[in-house]
Design a protein around this motif. Structure first.
Motif, PDB file in Angstrom:
ATOM      1  N   HIS A 118      43.963  28.444  39.869  1.00 20.38           N
ATOM      2  CA  HIS A 118      42.600  29.617  40.156  1.00 20.38           C
ATOM      3  C   HIS A 118      41.888  29.033  41.050  1.00 20.38           C
ATOM      4  N   CYS A 121      38.418  33.381  43.785  1.00 17.63           N
ATOM      5  CA  CYS A 121      37.747  34.451  42.903  1.00 17.63           C
ATOM      6  C   CYS A 121      38.683  35.726  42.984  1.00 17.63           C
ATOM      7  N   THR A 128      36.258  29.370  44.742  1.00 19.98           N
ATOM      8  CA  THR A 128      35.161  29.158  43.863  1.00 19.98           C
ATOM      9  C   THR A 128      35.181  27.812  43.300  1.00 19.98           C
ATOM     10  N   GLU A 136      34.563  26.142  33.521  1.00 23.76           N
ATOM     11  CA  GLU A 136      34.408  27.342  34.192  1.00 23.76           C
ATOM     12  C   GLU A 136      34.480  27.175  35.565  1.00 23.76           C
ATOM     13  N   THR A 144      30.166  35.746  39.841  1.00 24.64           N
ATOM     14  CA  THR A 144      31.059  35.907  38.647  1.00 24.64           C
ATOM     15  C   THR A 144      31.417  34.573  38.104  1.00 24.64           C
ATOM     16  N   HIS A 146      34.407  32.429  35.885  1.00 20.07           N
ATOM     17  CA  HIS A 146      35.827  32.611  35.502  1.00 20.07           C
ATOM     18  C   HIS A 146      36.184  31.532  34.579  1.00 20.07           C
ATOM     19  N   ARG A 149      42.492  30.184  31.469  1.00 16.06           N
ATOM     20  CA  ARG A 149      43.345  31.153  30.798  1.00 16.06           C
ATOM     21  C   ARG A 149      44.207  30.680  29.611  1.00 16.06           C
TER      22      ARG A 149
END
Ligand SMILES: [Zn+2]
Length: 288
Positions: A118, A121, A128, A136, A144, A146, A149
């Motif tokens: 990940h 973004c 990111t 995070e 934002t 994230h 998960r």
């Protein structure tokens, strides 16, 4: 209930209140008493059956994650792009580690796999950056946040009226390798409905009453396994031929004999599948 599952034990204080305090986190990393755990995707640095301290190689790490405190020790994970010598798969070493170190290693592997997959973004596609001590990622363009998960999956102990166990083989697995029926929970679905759908799709059996047996984090890369026991009144199954290519009912005596002879290969001891099979069987199963 399935208790004392590998990877799911341990009493870890995540120190979440410190994640936003960069100076405190830096001080924890610099403290020579802090245990630096090496992680690289699904691999962790081990020394025998314990986590190695890779502080000497900290300069080669590309990121650090604050994991937490257990039994008076503080753990920080250092992430390496390529596993250096001395790293082993958590799948292999997970059941040998002590409870607290297994919990530490599971969190480190789960976080590192998330960071690897990940990197951008999901809103605007910008790369990111890690934040909150690794818990995070933030987008520098739209601001934002994230979060790591966890994907819920169900795994099912299916028994017939004679208390025989259904084991199935996925098409991607080697010959003789069997396990429980399993699958991901789909959007908009309860875990219980996912059990009923997966069992019907993969082996054509309708199951009603379900008992929840327990859960286990399975960070390869991001699953949370939810284990259920489902009883069926019918014995005529029908494999879907796609995901599942073979299945069969086993009595305890048949299973013990097939495992002992090597005719049947079960999942490894670190998995909730193996524990659930042995819970039905009544004791650990011995391989050839
Ligand atoms: Zn963005």
């Amino acid at each position: 209930m399935l208790t004392e599952l590998a990877l799911g034990r341990g009493d870890l204080d995540k120190l979440a209140e410190l994640r936003g305090d960069a100076a405190r986190v830096e001080a924890i990393i610099a403290d020579p008493a802090t245990h630096i755990v090496g992680v690289s995707g699904g691999d962790v640095a081990v020394d025998g059956s314990a986590l190695a301290d890779v502080r000497a190689r900290l300069g080669m790490a590309h990121a650090t994650y604050l994991i937490g405190q257990a039994d008076g020790r503080t753990f920080v994970a250092a992430a390496f792009d390529v596993p250096p010598a001395g790293f082993r798969s958590l799948r292999e070493v997970g059941s040998a580690l002590g409870d607290d170190e297994a919990a530490v290693a599971t969190a480190a592997v789960a976080l590192d796999q998330w960071h690897r997959l990940h990197t951008h973004c999901p809103r605007c596609g910008t790369p990111t950056v890690p934040a909150m001590a690794g818990w995070e990622r933030h987008c520098p363009v739209d601001g934002t946040s994230h979060f790591p998960r966890t994907d819920p999956a169900v795994i099912v102990v299916i028994t017939d009226p004679d208390d025989r166990l259904l084991l199935a083989r996925q098409g991607t697995w080697p010959q003789r390798r069997f396990s429980l029926v399993a699958g991901y929970v789909e959007p908009g679905e309860t875990a219980e409905r996912a059990v009923q759908r997966e069992v019907l799709e993969e082996v054509g059996l309708a199951v009603g009453d379900l008992d929840f047996l327990g859960s286990q984090p399975w960070p390869f890369p991001a699953s949370l396994m939810l284990c259920y026991h489902a009883r069926t009144t019918k014995v005529d199954f029908r494999v879907d031929g796609e995901e599942i290519v073979e299945a069969g009912w086993w009595t305890r005596a048949e299973l013990a004999a097939a495992v002992a002879s090597g005719e049947l290969l079960l999942p490894s001891g670190v998995s909730i599948a193996r524990r659930a099979i042995e819970d039905w069987f009544g004791e650990p199963l011995r391989e050839a």
